[in-house]
Design a protein around this motif. Sequence first.
Motif, short mmCIF file in Angstrom:
data_model
loop_
_atom_site.label_atom_id
_atom_site.label_comp_id
_atom_site.label_asym_id
_atom_site.label_seq_id
_atom_site.Cartn_x
_atom_site.Cartn_y
_atom_site.Cartn_z
N LEU A 107 7.87 -43.17 -42.43
CA LEU A 107 8.75 -42.52 -41.47
C LEU A 107 8.62 -43.15 -40.08
CD1 LEU A 107 8.26 -38.76 -42.47
CD2 LEU A 107 10.10 -40.31 -43.14
N ILE A 108 7.38 -43.41 -39.67
CA ILE A 108 7.15 -44.00 -38.34
C ILE A 108 7.74 -45.40 -38.26
CG2 ILE A 108 5.32 -44.89 -36.84
CD1 ILE A 108 3.65 -42.45 -37.72
N GLU A 109 7.55 -46.19 -39.32
CA GLU A 109 8.07 -47.56 -39.32
C GLU A 109 9.59 -47.56 -39.43
OE1 GLU A 109 7.77 -51.71 -41.93
OE2 GLU A 109 6.49 -50.00 -42.42
N ASP A 110 10.14 -46.72 -40.30
CA ASP A 110 11.57 -46.71 -40.51
C ASP A 110 12.31 -46.26 -39.25
OD1 ASP A 110 13.77 -46.94 -42.59
OD2 ASP A 110 14.12 -44.89 -41.89
N ALA A 111 11.72 -45.33 -38.50
CA ALA A 111 12.35 -44.82 -37.29
C ALA A 111 12.06 -45.66 -36.06
CB ALA A 111 11.89 -43.39 -37.04
N ASP A 112 11.20 -46.67 -36.20
CA ASP A 112 10.78 -47.47 -35.04
C ASP A 112 10.22 -46.58 -33.93
OD1 ASP A 112 11.45 -49.95 -36.11
OD2 ASP A 112 13.53 -49.78 -35.47
N ALA A 113 9.41 -45.61 -34.32
CA ALA A 113 8.84 -44.68 -33.35
C ALA A 113 7.91 -45.43 -32.40
CB ALA A 113 8.08 -43.56 -34.06
N ARG A 114 8.13 -45.30 -31.10
CA ARG A 114 7.33 -46.03 -30.12
C ARG A 114 5.97 -45.37 -29.90
NH1 ARG A 114 10.72 -47.10 -24.81
NH2 ARG A 114 8.66 -47.90 -24.24
N VAL A 115 5.93 -44.06 -29.95
CA VAL A 115 4.68 -43.35 -29.71
C VAL A 115 4.71 -42.04 -30.48
CG1 VAL A 115 5.55 -42.13 -27.67
CG2 VAL A 115 3.09 -42.53 -27.91
N THR A 116 3.55 -41.58 -30.91
CA THR A 116 3.44 -40.30 -31.59
C THR A 116 2.57 -39.36 -30.76
OG1 THR A 116 3.66 -41.29 -33.80
CG2 THR A 116 2.66 -39.11 -33.67
N LEU A 117 3.09 -38.16 -30.50
CA LEU A 117 2.32 -37.10 -29.87
C LEU A 117 1.68 -36.27 -30.96
CD1 LEU A 117 4.87 -35.92 -27.14
CD2 LEU A 117 2.97 -37.52 -26.88
N THR A 118 0.37 -36.06 -30.87
CA THR A 118 -0.32 -35.38 -31.95
C THR A 118 -1.56 -34.68 -31.41
OG1 THR A 118 -1.23 -35.65 -34.18
CG2 THR A 118 -1.67 -37.43 -32.59
N GLN A 119 -2.39 -34.21 -32.29
CA GLN A 119 -3.69 -33.64 -31.96
C GLN A 119 -4.77 -34.54 -32.56
OE1 GLN A 119 -2.66 -29.83 -33.77
NE2 GLN A 119 -3.07 -28.83 -31.82
N ALA A 120 -5.94 -34.50 -31.95
CA ALA A 120 -7.01 -35.41 -32.36
C ALA A 120 -7.33 -35.29 -33.85
CB ALA A 120 -8.26 -35.15 -31.52
N GLN A 121 -7.22 -34.09 -34.39
CA GLN A 121 -7.59 -33.87 -35.79
C GLN A 121 -6.67 -34.61 -36.77
OE1 GLN A 121 -7.24 -29.69 -36.56
NE2 GLN A 121 -5.08 -29.59 -36.07
N TRP A 122 -5.47 -35.04 -36.30
CA TRP A 122 -4.52 -35.69 -37.19
C TRP A 122 -4.45 -37.20 -36.98
CZ3 TRP A 122 -3.74 -32.52 -40.84
CH2 TRP A 122 -3.54 -31.16 -40.62
N LEU A 123 -5.24 -37.75 -36.08
CA LEU A 123 -5.15 -39.18 -35.80
C LEU A 123 -5.40 -40.04 -37.03
CD1 LEU A 123 -6.87 -39.46 -32.29
CD2 LEU A 123 -4.46 -39.91 -32.84
N SER A 124 -6.30 -39.59 -37.88
CA SER A 124 -6.63 -40.38 -39.07
C SER A 124 -5.49 -40.45 -40.07
CB SER A 124 -7.88 -39.81 -39.76
OG SER A 124 -7.63 -38.49 -40.21
N ILE B 58 -2.87 -47.36 -38.82
CA ILE B 58 -3.79 -48.06 -37.92
C ILE B 58 -2.99 -48.94 -36.96
CG2 ILE B 58 -5.64 -49.77 -37.81
CD1 ILE B 58 -6.61 -48.76 -40.52
N GLY B 59 -3.31 -48.84 -35.70
CA GLY B 59 -2.63 -49.65 -34.70
C GLY B 59 -1.40 -48.99 -34.09
N HIS B 60 -0.94 -47.87 -34.66
CA HIS B 60 0.23 -47.19 -34.09
C HIS B 60 -0.18 -46.48 -32.80
CE1 HIS B 60 3.93 -44.97 -33.72
NE2 HIS B 60 3.29 -43.83 -33.77
N ASP B 61 0.69 -46.54 -31.80
CA ASP B 61 0.41 -45.93 -30.50
C ASP B 61 0.55 -44.42 -30.60
OD1 ASP B 61 -0.16 -45.63 -27.86
OD2 ASP B 61 1.72 -46.45 -27.10
N ALA B 62 -0.57 -43.71 -30.50
CA ALA B 62 -0.57 -42.25 -30.61
C ALA B 62 -1.25 -41.65 -29.39
CB ALA B 62 -1.27 -41.81 -31.89
N TRP B 63 -0.67 -40.58 -28.87
CA TRP B 63 -1.25 -39.86 -27.75
C TRP B 63 -1.63 -38.46 -28.21
CZ3 TRP B 63 3.25 -40.92 -23.75
CH2 TRP B 63 3.29 -42.28 -23.47
N THR B 64 -2.84 -38.06 -27.93
CA THR B 64 -3.24 -36.68 -28.25
C THR B 64 -2.86 -35.78 -27.09
OG1 THR B 64 -5.47 -37.05 -27.39
CG2 THR B 64 -5.11 -37.42 -29.75
N LEU B 65 -2.48 -34.57 -27.41
CA LEU B 65 -1.95 -33.66 -26.39
C LEU B 65 -2.99 -33.24 -25.37
CD1 LEU B 65 0.31 -31.44 -28.66
CD2 LEU B 65 0.97 -33.36 -27.22
N ASP B 66 -4.28 -33.37 -25.72
CA ASP B 66 -5.32 -33.00 -24.76
C ASP B 66 -5.77 -34.19 -23.92
OD1 ASP B 66 -6.46 -34.35 -26.82
OD2 ASP B 66 -8.15 -32.99 -27.09
#
Length: 356
Positions: free
Chosen positions: A19-36, A40-48
């Motif tokens: 889904l991330i690759e197909d949508a060309d998502a630039r960044v993902t907003l998430t929580q630390a518990q879901w980072l795994s 790997i290598g995708h730009d993710a920001w945790t809300l905290d």
Amino acid sequence: GAAWLPLDPELPAARLAFLIEDADARVTLTQAQWLSRLPIGHDAWTLDALPNAEAGEPINVEANDLAYVLYTSGSTGQPKGVMNQHGALMNRLHWMQDAFPIGPNDRVLQKTPYNFDVSVWEFFWPLITGATLVVARPDGHRDPAYLSQLIQQEQVTTLHFVPSMLRAFVEEPSLVNCHSLRQVFASGEALPMDLVRRFMGQHPAALVNLYGPTEAAIDVSVWRCSADDVIVPIGKPIANLRLYILDEAMQPLPIGSIGELYIGGVGVARGYLKRPDLTEERFLASPFVAGDRLYRTGDRCRFLADGNIEYLGRLDHQVKLRGQRIELGEIDAALLAQAGVRDAATGPASGEFLVR
């Protein structure tokens, strides 16, 4: 000015990566518990721990700008992303406020998983009208006793149910104590008449049947239910939408004749992300209104004598489970493996499907 893409963190990692690759998502907003769960290598920001940024210039968003992408089940085994625009979403929200007004004294329950398009109006309708948004706990939408308690505790006035969950809710003895509830919306599945009568026999809240595919900004038609009805139609089109029932040559059918439902007007999506072939097949130039586009739904319908529309099922093998569209071609081996179903490498046993 950006568009959003909801991701269910409980999906298999391979599906999330797709889904991330197909949508060309630039960044993902998430929580630390879901980072795994993310690639790997995708730009993710945790809300905290969001990065510091200076406020930029205000963005002038146009009606045809992309608002969100929602993925629906695909017959080829891969989901397809539906691109919905700001104008379509705003039309849907303003129609709902005109038809079923809410304000500062109302409290809207947000309980639909956010990868299902009903969540869009649950979030934004109260936020643009001054009503209070009440957010249920994760997976709370599956627990009728919890929902009843929450409705009473938070004095919820407005909420939505998929009909199969509404049936479970009417089985909850404490439903009669939900005195604050004044309007209930149902969509995502056909609403049976026996369920309408049962709900209305237990609670005075208004019950409204909505219909619409993801490809047309949530809902396109409405029917206000009555215990005296014989059937539950999907009703008539909402503001600035047009509904047609056509034959195989795309010619209008007379009242009572069964054909395929087509949707036109401002609610129609831009198309499928990176799927020009499928977009061309399902989104067509309208022969009735210059410059309009029609979405062919695959739903069998007919006009009733009073102008309302009756839904009669699908023209293909698509099925629904609690409002989620499922193509039989997309029974994911990864999901089967995650659930521990037999030999997941070769798929389910003959005639056996697991749908989550």
